[in-house]
Motif scaffolding. Structure first.
Motif, mmCIF file in Angstrom:
data_model
loop_
_atom_site.group_PDB
_atom_site.id
_atom_site.type_symbol
_atom_site.label_atom_id
_atom_site.label_comp_id
_atom_site.label_asym_id
_atom_site.label_seq_id
_atom_site.Cartn_x
_atom_site.Cartn_y
_atom_site.Cartn_z
ATOM 1 N N GLY A 29 0.910 -1.088 -0.009
ATOM 2 C CA GLY A 29 -0.038 0.209 0.042
ATOM 3 C C GLY A 29 0.838 1.163 -0.090
ATOM 4 O O GLY A 29 2.008 1.194 -0.420
ATOM 5 N N PHE A 30 0.253 2.379 0.150
ATOM 6 C CA PHE A 30 0.864 3.711 0.200
ATOM 7 C C PHE A 30 2.136 3.764 1.553
ATOM 8 O O PHE A 30 2.889 4.722 1.349
ATOM 9 C CB PHE A 30 0.067 4.548 0.642
ATOM 10 N N SER A 31 2.226 2.799 2.516
ATOM 11 C CA SER A 31 3.168 2.811 3.300
ATOM 12 C C SER A 31 4.422 2.216 2.690
ATOM 13 O O SER A 31 5.296 2.205 3.403
ATOM 14 C CB SER A 31 2.691 2.071 4.782
ATOM 15 N N GLY A 32 4.247 1.558 1.729
ATOM 16 C CA GLY A 32 5.227 0.658 1.235
ATOM 17 C C GLY A 32 6.626 1.426 0.863
ATOM 18 O O GLY A 32 7.646 1.322 1.487
ATOM 19 N N LEU A 33 6.451 2.751 0.008
ATOM 20 C CA LEU A 33 7.290 3.403 -0.113
ATOM 21 C C LEU A 33 7.299 4.986 0.594
ATOM 22 O O LEU A 33 8.336 5.640 0.675
ATOM 23 C CB LEU A 33 7.864 3.777 -1.678
ATOM 24 N N GLY A 34 6.330 5.302 1.250
ATOM 25 C CA GLY A 34 5.954 6.401 1.642
ATOM 26 C C GLY A 34 6.230 7.750 0.675
ATOM 27 O O GLY A 34 5.905 7.776 -0.513
ATOM 28 N N GLU A 35 7.102 8.636 1.306
ATOM 29 C CA GLU A 35 7.222 9.831 0.673
ATOM 30 C C GLU A 35 8.479 9.560 -0.162
ATOM 31 O O GLU A 35 9.682 9.149 0.202
ATOM 32 C CB GLU A 35 7.575 11.004 1.604
ATOM 33 N N VAL A 36 8.246 9.799 -1.561
ATOM 34 C CA VAL A 36 9.242 9.780 -2.426
ATOM 35 C C VAL A 36 9.490 11.036 -3.025
ATOM 36 O O VAL A 36 8.591 11.638 -4.074
ATOM 37 C CB VAL A 36 8.898 8.646 -3.604
ATOM 38 N N ASN A 37 10.674 11.712 -3.088
ATOM 39 C CA ASN A 37 10.986 13.118 -3.528
ATOM 40 C C ASN A 37 11.982 12.827 -4.690
ATOM 41 O O ASN A 37 13.049 12.289 -4.716
ATOM 42 C CB ASN A 37 11.690 14.011 -2.503
ATOM 43 N N TYR A 38 11.339 13.233 -5.921
ATOM 44 C CA TYR A 38 12.254 12.915 -7.181
ATOM 45 C C TYR A 38 13.502 13.516 -7.382
ATOM 46 O O TYR A 38 14.529 12.887 -7.712
ATOM 47 C CB TYR A 38 11.354 13.279 -8.342
ATOM 48 N N ALA A 39 13.722 14.806 -6.719
ATOM 49 C CA ALA A 39 14.906 15.333 -6.491
ATOM 50 C C ALA A 39 15.991 14.779 -5.772
ATOM 51 O O ALA A 39 17.083 14.695 -6.344
ATOM 52 C CB ALA A 39 14.776 16.906 -6.076
ATOM 53 N N ARG A 40 15.406 14.185 -4.658
ATOM 54 C CA ARG A 40 16.562 13.556 -3.708
ATOM 55 C C ARG A 40 16.881 12.046 -4.327
ATOM 56 O O ARG A 40 17.891 11.761 -4.110
ATOM 57 C CB ARG A 40 15.825 13.236 -2.460
#
Length: 224
Positions: A29-40
């Motif tokens: 679910g959405f907790s799998g990767l959590g927050e993904v910042n493309y720049a980082r």
């Protein structure tokens, strides 16, 4: 197609605590990767998408993991799809309803994986049957729906309706809940477990549908 659902915890927590499950598709679910910042991600400060690719290689399966992506301050509900060590793409939720912290995105597609052709429904896209129908027209064997918390009966109702009208089984991974709807509109799996398995047999049934509607006017040329 055997699907292993992980409804709680992160992808890395699962990998640290578990042996690789014997499955074709591993869904978080959405907790799998959590927050993904493309720049980082691009700078190498974080490597969450790479982690999904590595897990798909080590587990020899397709990984579908929900996440909240940030692109230059624009946040979207998304899902990363990895297959046998490669990131195949990231799909975004298409429909943002009313005022929301999340913006609508793009990349509606059916992913060609070793497990089969997988379409992705993200969050409130479940409420738009035409999206499931488009994935069906693109020849999806199965549709994976990623949802957040289920607060009422509507998500299950729409899960069943979308599977029925599209003719494609839909597997949902939500917070603390896994469900599968068959093409008959029935619930084939309903589990509150943190992890569970279900084998889905892709169903293909075609009908010739005729109808009458107004429009599509044709004009004959006055001369040749």
């Amino acid at each position: 197609m055997r699907i292993h659902f992980v409804t709680e915890g992160t992808l890395n927590e699962f990998w640290d605590a578990s042996r690789a499950p014997a499955c074709d598709v591993l869904v978080f679910g959405f907790s799998g990767l959590g927050e993904v910042n493309y720049a980082r991600e691009l700078s190498g400060t974080t490597s969450k998408l790479e982690d999904a690719a590595i897990l798909s290689r080590e587990a020899a399966c397709t990984v579908v993991a929900g996440c909240y992506t940030d692109s230059c301050g624009i946040r979207r509900k998304s899902a990363a799809v990895a297959d046998r060590g490669r990131i195949l793409g990231v799909s975004d939720m298409l429909g943002a309803i009313d005022s929301s912290d999340f913006k609508s995105g793009g990349a509606l597609k059916v992913y060609e994986t070793a497990a089969g052709k997988i379409g992705i429904l993200i969050a409130e896209d479940l409420y738009f049957p035409e999206i499931a129908q488009m994935l069906s027209l693109c020849d999806a064997d199965i549709i994976v729906s990623l949802f957040e918390e289920i607060g009422d009966f509507v998500p299950q109702l729409m899960l069943r309706a979308d599977a029925f009208v599209s003719g494609v089984p839909i597997a949902m991974c939500a917070a603390g809940m896994a469900q599968v709807a068959s093409v008959t509109g029935e619930i084939a799996l309903l589990s509150p477990k943190k992890e569970c398995d279900y084998t889905v047999a892709p169903a293909r049934e075609y009908h010739v549908v005729s109808g009458r509607r107004r429009g599509f006017a044709r004009r004959m040329p006055a001369d040749f």
